[in-house]
Design an enzyme around this catalytic site. Structure first.
Site, short mmCIF file in Angstrom:
data_model
loop_
_atom_site.label_atom_id
_atom_site.label_comp_id
_atom_site.label_asym_id
_atom_site.label_seq_id
_atom_site.Cartn_x
_atom_site.Cartn_y
_atom_site.Cartn_z
N ASP A 1 -35.49 29.92 57.95
CA ASP A 1 -35.19 29.72 59.36
C ASP A 1 -33.80 30.29 59.65
O ASP A 1 -32.79 29.77 59.19
CB ASP A 1 -35.24 28.22 59.69
CG ASP A 1 -35.18 27.92 61.17
OD1 ASP A 1 -34.50 28.67 61.90
OD2 ASP A 1 -35.81 26.93 61.60
N SER B 1 -37.87 22.65 67.38
CA SER B 1 -36.52 23.11 67.67
C SER B 1 -35.80 22.13 68.59
O SER B 1 -35.64 20.96 68.26
CB SER B 1 -36.58 24.52 68.25
OG SER B 1 -35.32 25.13 68.24
N HIS C 1 -38.25 30.34 61.88
CA HIS C 1 -38.07 29.31 62.89
C HIS C 1 -39.34 29.10 63.72
O HIS C 1 -39.73 27.97 64.00
CB HIS C 1 -36.90 29.68 63.80
CG HIS C 1 -36.52 28.61 64.76
ND1 HIS C 1 -35.97 27.41 64.36
CD2 HIS C 1 -36.61 28.54 66.12
CE1 HIS C 1 -35.73 26.66 65.42
NE2 HIS C 1 -36.12 27.30 66.49
#
Length: 289
Positions: free
Chosen positions: A240, A110, A269
């Site tokens: 995601d 991320s 995610h």
């Protein structure tokens, strides 16, 4: 640039300090000193603890594993400023220098994926051999004229508003819902996973997290990606709900000169945690390949 020094904790838990802005960077460093290093970079608003499943796995495979808490996150200093990608990358450089951890393989999730890309592009003296970015924010999350597939700025403004209004509840709702796909029909939420996300988030600085939303959403990594020539594994789930894969992983792979794109049907995610076995094995194949 930040400068690190050894702290007084256990060997795997030491601190680094920057005499210029007072930041202390917490890190973990496990495994043989002469083994290939894998350096992990966590996502917003978490900590090095989010890599437990990967660090223990790669430690058992004989690697040296390092992970640090980004400034304002986890056990690192809650300094007033520097919550931007350039400072994040410079803090990484300080940890790398202190641990003599050059030539590590860098893996970021991320926001941590953005940190990896900015570190490699900004600190070219470190001959990083490979990297992997997972559910990562590059090239650019926010919608602009040149990035029509991005998310409207209001999405990120709303995140900041929710954080400011009730961070504790906000940090419960994210992992209980979209982060791990627990809001999908048939999902089986793990109370431990949700609570661990909340614990990590609440350890950090509200100010750093508030500013970090701007850092991860408005930083354009396009030039960084185009400058990188080493092999980069780009991993993204196609479900995601935090960083949509079409405008992130897919575009990053196109901008990188030497990329491998792996899309995971139905993965959320937070796939390094809830799909750890698959992610770990694919990372291992890439690292050893």
């Amino acid at each position: 640039m930040p400068r690190a020094k050894t702290g007084s904790g256990a060997a795997a838990y030491e601190t680094g300090t920057d005499p210029q802005d007072g930041v202390e960077i917490f890190y973990k460093d496990w495994g043989p000193r002469d083994a290939q290093i894998i350096h992990f970079h966590h996502g917003w608003p978490l900590s090095a603890d989010d890599w437990d499943a990967q660090m223990l796995f790669f430690l058992a495979q004989g690697f040296r594993v390092i992970a640090h808490d980004r400034r304002g996150h986890g056990r690192s200093s809650q300094v007033r400023d520097g919550h931007d990608m350039d400072h994040y990358a410079d803090d990484v450089a300080a940890v790398v220098s202190h641990l003599d951890a050059q030539q590590a393989i860098h893996v970021g999730h991320s926001t941590g994926g953005g940190e990896v890309i900015r570190y490699i592009a900004r600190h070219t003296a470190d001959p990083v051999p490979k990297a992997a970015i997972i559910s990562a924010v590059p090239p650019l999350m926010v919608k602009t004229e040149s990035n029509p597939g991005g998310l409207p700025k209001k999405v990120f403004d709303d995140l900041q508003a929710q954080l400011a209004a009730n961070r504790a509840q906000f940090y419960r709702d994210i992992p209980a819902g979209p982060f791990y796909g627990y809001n999908r029909p048939g999902a089986k939420p793990s109370e431990g996973v949700i609570s661990n996300w909340w614990r990590q988030g609440m350890m950090g600085s509200a100010k750093a997290h508030y500013d970090g939303i701007v850092a991860f959403s408005q930083t354009d990594f396009s030039a960084d990606l185009e400058s990188i020539t080493i092999p980069v594994l780009v991993m993204h789930g196609d479900d995601d709900q935090i960083v949509p894969h079409e405008n992130a992983g897919v575009l990053s792979a196109k901008l990188l000169k030497n990329s491998t794109l792996k899309l995971y049907p139905g993965f959320p995610h937070g796939m390094p945690t809830v799909n750890a076995e698959t992610i770990n094995n694919d990372l291992l194949a890439f690292v050893r390949g």
